[in-house]
Design a protein around this motif. Sequence first.
Motif, PDB file in Angstrom:
ATOM      1  N   ILE A  24       0.872  -1.175   0.000  1.00  0.00           N
ATOM      2  CA  ILE A  24       0.000   0.000   0.000  1.00  0.00           C
ATOM      3  C   ILE A  24       0.909   1.224   0.000  1.00  0.00           C
ATOM      4  N   CYS A  25       0.478   2.267  -0.673  1.00  0.00           N
ATOM      5  CA  CYS A  25       1.234   3.526  -0.684  1.00  0.00           C
ATOM      6  C   CYS A  25       0.539   4.481   0.281  1.00  0.00           C
ATOM      7  N   LEU A  26       1.223   4.821   1.372  1.00  0.00           N
ATOM      8  CA  LEU A  26       0.615   5.630   2.409  1.00  0.00           C
ATOM      9  C   LEU A  26       1.001   7.097   2.292  1.00  0.00           C
ATOM     10  N   PHE A  27       0.034   7.963   2.582  1.00  0.00           N
ATOM     11  CA  PHE A  27       0.224   9.409   2.530  1.00  0.00           C
ATOM     12  C   PHE A  27      -0.312  10.033   3.818  1.00  0.00           C
ATOM     13  N   THR A  28       0.222  11.185   4.179  1.00  0.00           N
ATOM     14  CA  THR A  28      -0.386  11.952   5.257  1.00  0.00           C
ATOM     15  C   THR A  28      -1.632  12.631   4.702  1.00  0.00           C
ATOM     16  N   GLN A  29      -2.435  13.200   5.592  1.00  0.00           N
ATOM     17  CA  GLN A  29      -3.643  13.891   5.154  1.00  0.00           C
ATOM     18  C   GLN A  29      -3.300  15.061   4.235  1.00  0.00           C
ATOM     19  N   GLY A  86      -3.546   4.827   0.875  1.00  0.00           N
ATOM     20  CA  GLY A  86      -4.287   5.125   2.091  1.00  0.00           C
ATOM     21  C   GLY A  86      -3.750   6.358   2.786  1.00  0.00           C
ATOM     22  N   VAL A  87      -4.549   6.880   3.705  1.00  0.00           N
ATOM     23  CA  VAL A  87      -4.162   8.016   4.536  1.00  0.00           C
ATOM     24  C   VAL A  87      -3.731   7.476   5.889  1.00  0.00           C
ATOM     25  N   ILE A  88      -2.542   7.823   6.333  1.00  0.00           N
ATOM     26  CA  ILE A  88      -2.032   7.315   7.597  1.00  0.00           C
ATOM     27  C   ILE A  88      -2.998   7.667   8.725  1.00  0.00           C
ATOM     28  N   GLY A  89      -3.453   6.647   9.419  1.00  0.00           N
ATOM     29  CA  GLY A  89      -4.413   6.837  10.495  1.00  0.00           C
ATOM     30  C   GLY A  89      -5.839   6.997  10.013  1.00  0.00           C
ATOM     31  N   GLY A  90      -6.075   6.760   8.718  1.00  0.00           N
ATOM     32  CA  GLY A  90      -7.404   6.957   8.150  1.00  0.00           C
ATOM     33  C   GLY A  90      -7.826   5.847   7.214  1.00  0.00           C
ATOM     34  N   SER A 120      -2.047  -1.893   5.518  1.00  0.00           N
ATOM     35  CA  SER A 120      -2.891  -1.185   6.474  1.00  0.00           C
ATOM     36  C   SER A 120      -2.568   0.307   6.411  1.00  0.00           C
ATOM     37  N   ALA A 121      -3.486   1.121   6.924  1.00  0.00           N
ATOM     38  CA  ALA A 121      -3.243   2.564   6.966  1.00  0.00           C
ATOM     39  C   ALA A 121      -2.986   3.049   8.388  1.00  0.00           C
ATOM     40  N   HIS A 122      -2.957   2.131   9.350  1.00  0.00           N
ATOM     41  CA  HIS A 122      -2.836   2.515  10.752  1.00  0.00           C
ATOM     42  C   HIS A 122      -1.521   2.017  11.338  1.00  0.00           C
ATOM     43  N   VAL A 123      -0.718   2.951  11.842  1.00  0.00           N
ATOM     44  CA  VAL A 123       0.619   2.645  12.343  1.00  0.00           C
ATOM     45  C   VAL A 123       0.589   2.555  13.866  1.00  0.00           C
ATOM     46  N   PRO A 124       1.147   1.488  14.457  1.00  0.00           N
ATOM     47  CA  PRO A 124       1.207   1.416  15.918  1.00  0.00           C
ATOM     48  C   PRO A 124       1.965   2.612  16.497  1.00  0.00           C
TER      49      PRO A 124
END
Length: 300
Positions: free
Chosen positions: A3-8, A40-44, A166-170
């Motif tokens: 997955i390619c993750l981005f900030t909002q 995905g959006v990190i945390g979203g 996933s889009a959610h980081v511990p």
Amino acid sequence: MNICLFTQEEISKPLNADDPRAQHIIKVLHKGVGDSFYAGVIGGQAGTATITKIGSQAQDAADAKLSQDQDAGAETASTPKKGDGAIHFTFTPQSDGKPLFPLHMIIGFPRPIQLKRLLRDMAALGVSSVRLCGTELGEKSYLKASLSDPAEVYKMLLDGTVQAASAHVPEPFVYPTLAACLDALDADAAQSSQENCSQAKNAAALPQSDESPKNAAPLLLALDNVKPAQSLGAFLRANPPAGRPVFAAIGSERGWSPAERALLEKRGFVRLGMGNRVMRTETAATVSASLILSAMGALE
């Protein structure tokens, strides 16, 4: 990269050509205009990103010049290649991005080379937080390594999150000692209790039902192969963790000291074992997390 993750802030902007994500999209995934990739959006949320254009306005001008030079038979060796520009895309959310499970891992600092694998595995499994701490029997120099920086820990957790699509980081935490870690947990619990009391007052007039969420007390588990009270498996069968947060503490490569065992028991942790074999810290962390997540129903 699954997955390619981005900030909002990034999700609505073009991706620079020199960004590692752009390099992966073009060189590894071989995507072009009109193609889509998982993002995905990190945390979203997670979903599909569709490439609408490759190249900035400056790149478009360079491409036009390249075409003119080719028509004129001019040398073009120094002209940028077409497609070297930014990646423009649209993002369509499609899922919740695989939220994390309510499992928090407290881990004595292992060797840095082992820690990298451990962090990626914890993120891939979907734990909510990783709380690294120095231990009395652990090597003190590990706390001086680059991976003792929470920002570096986050990078490894981000890698594991991408692996898990996933889009959610511990959330990463680093403490000098086990006592400091437990003190921080107590402080967090006290603050959470105050917030819950405030919310309860505001919600007092709302209708209640049997399905109303309850603030279940967390399970506090300390993994230890020295005279544990019982096995982790037996404990989880007798105390199903469904709907309850779990904090699982695992010592460094030499385990917990007698003083740390006493401290854990004083703070309400139950000492549990996983058989009579001695495991590396990263192995014990992965095995225990898997058993707990399975008992939560997270691996079904």
